[in-house]
Each structure stands twice: as structure tokens, then as C-alpha cells.
Scaffold this motif. Sequence first.
Motif, PDB file in Angstrom:
ATOM      1  N   LEU A   1       0.830  -1.206   0.000  1.00  0.00           N
ATOM      2  CA  LEU A   1       0.000   0.000   0.000  1.00  0.00           C
ATOM      3  C   LEU A   1       0.868   1.262   0.000  1.00  0.00           C
ATOM      4  CD1 LEU A   1      -2.877  -0.944   2.483  1.00  0.00           C
ATOM      5  CD2 LEU A   1      -2.717  -1.315   0.011  1.00  0.00           C
ATOM      6  N   GLU A   2       1.994   1.213   0.708  1.00  0.00           N
ATOM      7  CA  GLU A   2       2.894   2.362   0.708  1.00  0.00           C
ATOM      8  C   GLU A   2       3.522   2.571  -0.665  1.00  0.00           C
ATOM      9  OE1 GLU A   2       5.635   1.633   3.874  1.00  0.00           O
ATOM     10  OE2 GLU A   2       4.022   1.492   5.362  1.00  0.00           O
ATOM     11  N   ALA A   3       3.887   1.470  -1.338  1.00  0.00           N
ATOM     12  CA  ALA A   3       4.432   1.581  -2.691  1.00  0.00           C
ATOM     13  C   ALA A   3       3.388   2.169  -3.638  1.00  0.00           C
ATOM     14  CB  ALA A   3       4.885   0.204  -3.183  1.00  0.00           C
ATOM     15  N   MET A   4       2.126   1.820  -3.418  1.00  0.00           N
ATOM     16  CA  MET A   4       1.040   2.355  -4.228  1.00  0.00           C
ATOM     17  C   MET A   4       0.891   3.857  -4.002  1.00  0.00           C
ATOM     18  SD  MET A   4      -2.886   0.923  -4.227  1.00  0.00           S
ATOM     19  CE  MET A   4      -2.238  -0.733  -3.910  1.00  0.00           C
TER      20      MET A   4
ATOM     21  N   SER B   1      16.062   3.446  15.531  1.00  0.00           N
ATOM     22  CA  SER B   1      14.714   3.033  15.928  1.00  0.00           C
ATOM     23  C   SER B   1      14.297   1.729  15.255  1.00  0.00           C
ATOM     24  CB  SER B   1      13.704   4.128  15.565  1.00  0.00           C
ATOM     25  OG  SER B   1      13.987   5.328  16.234  1.00  0.00           O
ATOM     26  N   LEU B   2      13.477   0.967  15.961  1.00  0.00           N
ATOM     27  CA  LEU B   2      12.886  -0.239  15.408  1.00  0.00           C
ATOM     28  C   LEU B   2      11.988   0.127  14.233  1.00  0.00           C
ATOM     29  CD1 LEU B   2      12.492  -3.349  15.916  1.00  0.00           C
ATOM     30  CD2 LEU B   2      10.458  -2.716  17.225  1.00  0.00           C
ATOM     31  N   GLN B   3      11.979  -0.710  13.214  1.00  0.00           N
ATOM     32  CA  GLN B   3      11.180  -0.426  12.025  1.00  0.00           C
ATOM     33  C   GLN B   3       9.782  -1.030  12.110  1.00  0.00           C
ATOM     34  OE1 GLN B   3      12.336   1.671   9.375  1.00  0.00           O
ATOM     35  NE2 GLN B   3      13.655   2.045  11.148  1.00  0.00           N
ATOM     36  N   ARG B   4       8.830  -0.296  11.557  1.00  0.00           N
ATOM     37  CA  ARG B   4       7.449  -0.745  11.405  1.00  0.00           C
ATOM     38  C   ARG B   4       6.749  -1.059  12.718  1.00  0.00           C
ATOM     39  NH1 ARG B   4       5.737  -0.827   6.308  1.00  0.00           N
ATOM     40  NH2 ARG B   4       7.432  -0.259   4.929  1.00  0.00           N
ATOM     41  N   SER B   5       7.048  -0.264  13.731  1.00  0.00           N
ATOM     42  CA  SER B   5       6.302  -0.388  14.983  1.00  0.00           C
ATOM     43  C   SER B   5       4.933   0.266  14.861  1.00  0.00           C
ATOM     44  CB  SER B   5       7.077   0.270  16.128  1.00  0.00           C
ATOM     45  OG  SER B   5       8.265  -0.431  16.396  1.00  0.00           O
ATOM     46  N   HIS B   6       4.802   1.195  13.896  1.00  0.00           N
ATOM     47  CA  HIS B   6       3.544   1.909  13.687  1.00  0.00           C
ATOM     48  C   HIS B   6       3.287   2.039  12.190  1.00  0.00           C
ATOM     49  CE1 HIS B   6       3.728   3.008  17.941  1.00  0.00           C
ATOM     50  NE2 HIS B   6       4.980   3.389  17.728  1.00  0.00           N
ATOM     51  N   PRO B   7       2.016   2.170  11.796  1.00  0.00           N
ATOM     52  CA  PRO B   7       1.722   2.386  10.382  1.00  0.00           C
ATOM     53  C   PRO B   7       2.298   3.717   9.901  1.00  0.00           C
ATOM     54  CG  PRO B   7      -0.251   1.756  11.612  1.00  0.00           C
ATOM     55  CD  PRO B   7       0.802   2.063  12.617  1.00  0.00           C
TER      56      PRO B   7
ATOM     57  N   PRO C   1       9.469   4.442   0.027  1.00  0.00           N
ATOM     58  CA  PRO C   1       9.863   3.035   0.245  1.00  0.00           C
ATOM     59  C   PRO C   1      11.363   2.868   0.444  1.00  0.00           C
ATOM     60  CG  PRO C   1       8.270   3.198  -1.538  1.00  0.00           C
ATOM     61  CD  PRO C   1       8.657   4.606  -1.196  1.00  0.00           C
ATOM     62  N   GLY C   2      11.695   2.026   1.420  1.00  0.00           N
ATOM     63  CA  GLY C   2      13.097   1.733   1.695  1.00  0.00           C
ATOM     64  C   GLY C   2      13.779   2.730   2.602  1.00  0.00           C
ATOM     65  N   ARG C   3      13.026   3.704   3.088  1.00  0.00           N
ATOM     66  CA  ARG C   3      13.611   4.706   3.980  1.00  0.00           C
ATOM     67  C   ARG C   3      12.884   4.705   5.317  1.00  0.00           C
ATOM     68  NH1 ARG C   3      17.408   7.941   1.921  1.00  0.00           N
ATOM     69  NH2 ARG C   3      17.782   7.725  -0.323  1.00  0.00           N
ATOM     70  N   CYS C   4      13.607   5.063   6.368  1.00  0.00           N
ATOM     71  CA  CYS C   4      13.052   5.029   7.720  1.00  0.00           C
ATOM     72  C   CYS C   4      11.906   6.028   7.857  1.00  0.00           C
ATOM     73  CB  CYS C   4      14.150   5.350   8.736  1.00  0.00           C
ATOM     74  SG  CYS C   4      13.586   5.355  10.455  1.00  0.00           S
ATOM     75  N   ALA C   5      10.769   5.531   8.337  1.00  0.00           N
ATOM     76  CA  ALA C   5       9.581   6.369   8.480  1.00  0.00           C
ATOM     77  C   ALA C   5       9.380   6.869   9.901  1.00  0.00           C
ATOM     78  CB  ALA C   5       8.342   5.592   8.038  1.00  0.00           C
TER      79      ALA C   5
ATOM     80  N   SER D   1       5.147  15.418  11.543  1.00  0.00           N
ATOM     81  CA  SER D   1       6.523  15.733  11.887  1.00  0.00           C
ATOM     82  C   SER D   1       7.465  15.175  10.841  1.00  0.00           C
ATOM     83  CB  SER D   1       6.876  15.166  13.262  1.00  0.00           C
ATOM     84  OG  SER D   1       6.777  13.759  13.243  1.00  0.00           O
ATOM     85  N   PRO D   2       8.649  15.756  10.671  1.00  0.00           N
ATOM     86  CA  PRO D   2       9.612  15.255   9.684  1.00  0.00           C
ATOM     87  C   PRO D   2      10.004  13.811   9.991  1.00  0.00           C
ATOM     88  CG  PRO D   2      10.234  17.435  10.493  1.00  0.00           C
ATOM     89  CD  PRO D   2       9.129  16.956  11.380  1.00  0.00           C
ATOM     90  N   ARG D   3      10.206  13.041   8.935  1.00  0.00           N
ATOM     91  CA  ARG D   3      10.617  11.646   9.080  1.00  0.00           C
ATOM     92  C   ARG D   3      12.135  11.545   9.055  1.00  0.00           C
ATOM     93  NH1 ARG D   3       6.727   9.424  11.463  1.00  0.00           N
ATOM     94  NH2 ARG D   3       6.136  11.575  11.854  1.00  0.00           N
ATOM     95  N   CYS D   4      12.668  10.486   9.641  1.00  0.00           N
ATOM     96  CA  CYS D   4      14.107  10.261   9.647  1.00  0.00           C
ATOM     97  C   CYS D   4      14.640  10.169   8.214  1.00  0.00           C
ATOM     98  CB  CYS D   4      14.439   8.983  10.416  1.00  0.00           C
ATOM     99  SG  CYS D   4      16.142   8.411  10.251  1.00  0.00           S
ATOM    100  N   GLY D   5      14.019   9.311   7.401  1.00  0.00           N
ATOM    101  CA  GLY D   5      14.345   9.233   5.988  1.00  0.00           C
ATOM    102  C   GLY D   5      15.642   8.535   5.639  1.00  0.00           C
ATOM    103  N   ALA D   6      16.300   7.894   6.584  1.00  0.00           N
ATOM    104  CA  ALA D   6      17.563   7.218   6.300  1.00  0.00           C
ATOM    105  C   ALA D   6      17.352   6.051   5.342  1.00  0.00           C
ATOM    106  CB  ALA D   6      18.199   6.725   7.597  1.00  0.00           C
ATOM    107  N   ASP D   7      18.356   5.795   4.504  1.00  0.00           N
ATOM    108  CA  ASP D   7      18.312   4.696   3.541  1.00  0.00           C
ATOM    109  C   ASP D   7      18.588   3.381   4.284  1.00  0.00           C
ATOM    110  OD1 ASP D   7      18.561   2.892   1.497  1.00  0.00           O
ATOM    111  OD2 ASP D   7      20.055   4.035   0.363  1.00  0.00           O
ATOM    112  N   LEU D   8      17.566   2.561   4.438  1.00  0.00           N
ATOM    113  CA  LEU D   8      17.694   1.332   5.212  1.00  0.00           C
ATOM    114  C   LEU D   8      18.547   0.277   4.506  1.00  0.00           C
ATOM    115  CD1 LEU D   8      14.018   1.047   6.491  1.00  0.00           C
ATOM    116  CD2 LEU D   8      16.004   1.920   7.735  1.00  0.00           C
ATOM    117  N   SER D   9      18.725   0.423   3.199  1.00  0.00           N
ATOM    118  CA  SER D   9      19.555  -0.543   2.482  1.00  0.00           C
ATOM    119  C   SER D   9      21.027  -0.405   2.838  1.00  0.00           C
ATOM    120  CB  SER D   9      19.378  -0.385   0.966  1.00  0.00           C
ATOM    121  OG  SER D   9      19.946   0.829   0.513  1.00  0.00           O
ATOM    122  N   GLN D  10      21.367   0.669   3.554  1.00  0.00           N
ATOM    123  CA  GLN D  10      22.753   0.902   3.952  1.00  0.00           C
ATOM    124  C   GLN D  10      23.070   0.367   5.343  1.00  0.00           C
ATOM    125  OE1 GLN D  10      24.995   2.181   1.667  1.00  0.00           O
ATOM    126  NE2 GLN D  10      23.172   1.863   0.400  1.00  0.00           N
ATOM    127  N   MET D  11      22.095  -0.282   5.968  1.00  0.00           N
ATOM    128  CA  MET D  11      22.315  -0.816   7.308  1.00  0.00           C
ATOM    129  C   MET D  11      23.277  -2.001   7.251  1.00  0.00           C
ATOM    130  SD  MET D  11      21.607  -0.521  10.498  1.00  0.00           S
ATOM    131  CE  MET D  11      21.513  -1.419  12.049  1.00  0.00           C
TER     132      MET D  11
END
Length: 244
Positions: A25-28, A164-170, A179-183, A195-205
Motif C-alpha cells: 500500500l505504501e508503494a502504491m 529506531s525499530l522499524q514498522r512499529s507503527h503504520p 519506500p526503503g527509507r526510515c519512516a 513531523s519530519p521523518r528520519c528518511g535514512a536509507d535502510l539498504s545501507q544498514m
Amino acid sequence: MSRPAVRTFSIRVVPLPGGALDSWLEAMAHRLHTPMGELLPQLGLARHAAARRKKEPDADIPRDWVQLLRPAEANDIAQTCGIDPEQVIAATLVHYDRRALLLDHRTRQVKRWVLWGRGSGSRYCPDCLAVSGGRWQLEWRLGWSFACLRHHRLLADTCPHCGSLQRSHPYPVAGIPQPGRCANPATNRSTGPESPRCGADLSQMPTLTLPHEHPALVAQRIVSETITSGTANFGIYEGSEVPR
């Protein structure tokens, strides 16, 4: 009074095999350049939630439908996206219900203390996010998932920037997903939906890469095959299969 019919989208995003509903749904929303709060009503989800609240004033309606969809919800999403309802249901944790977790069908929550149920959050493979355009696999939500068999590395738990842990909240209803970035919120002091999102590229973890036959990968392979097949035939069970 009959409920209003949903419309089929002219621009569609195909669900990926094994993909999670929320990520799809987010990709959509990203493809349509539309905030989540405007997309959900078009899929019928907001309408169904409002109807249930009217019928059950104390009902706790989740904004994260990845656990479980009611039949009418799955049908509306399928009609809107031009796919089969079974494809929609397969993107929810119902796919693993009584196989790798237990769901409370009334509250739509995972029973955390049974079968290593994970109540919230998700691990992820940075490499998988990189090659899929940021799409998340449903199996990453299982307490049983800890390694990626495709890329031979341990799954990540947190964001490389904010920790932060990912996908704890919608995803926030006011935002357009990336997609692919920290929300998660950019700071601990700013937690509102706009509020502004972190937006970090999670593929770089960074996570640990392992040899193909490392015991951790072998263990993950056995667990995954047992969940999929429904029987255990390893170790002491070899030659006398038992239910998972």
C-alpha cells in the motif's frame, strides 16, 4: 442503504510474491504521489473502520491492516487494484496464522506469548530492500525470521541513523511514503503525524554476512521449510515426520 462502490485504479502497483500488505500500500501511495490518509479511503479501509466504530463504539480499529483483513476489506482492495482477493489476504499475517503465529481475530493482534509471536515491528534485509525498491517481505515480521537465505546475511532490526525499530507503527496518514527509507520521526521530540521523518536509507544498514552453510543460515532454512511444509523432518524427526 447500499454502501458506495469502490473504483478500480487506472494506475496500479502489483503486489510482490511474499510481500507485506502495508509495504504494498505504501508503494502504491508513493507511485500515485498520494498521502496514505487519502489512499486508504479509496481502498475502502477507512469506510469499513468507520462503519465498525458506529456499530461497536468501543472497538479498537487498527490503522495497520497487515495482521488481518475482514472479507469485505480484502474484496474492496482487490476490486480497486484489479487482483484476486486471495492475493490480498496472502499479504497479511493470516498467511502464517496457526503455522508460525497465532492471531486474535477479534482484536486483529498477534498473540505475543504464543509461538514467539512478534507484537509489532519488523526485521529486514538491506539487500532485499535495495533490489526490490524498498518493498518488505511479510516473513520478516515473524519471530522466527532472523536471516536472509537469499543474501546470506543476518536481518537488521533498526535504522542505521536514528536507531529506531522499524514498522512499529503504520505510516503517518499525512505523509507520502518513501519506500526503503526510515519512516520514524526525525527526532524523539517530534512525534506528530506531520513531523519530519528520519528518511535514512535502510539498504545501507550493515549486518553480518555469513558463509552459505553457516549454522545460523542452516537453522533459518530448517525453520522456514518447516513452516512452509507443515512438517518437521530434520534431526531426530528424520524418517518420521511430525507436524510442525
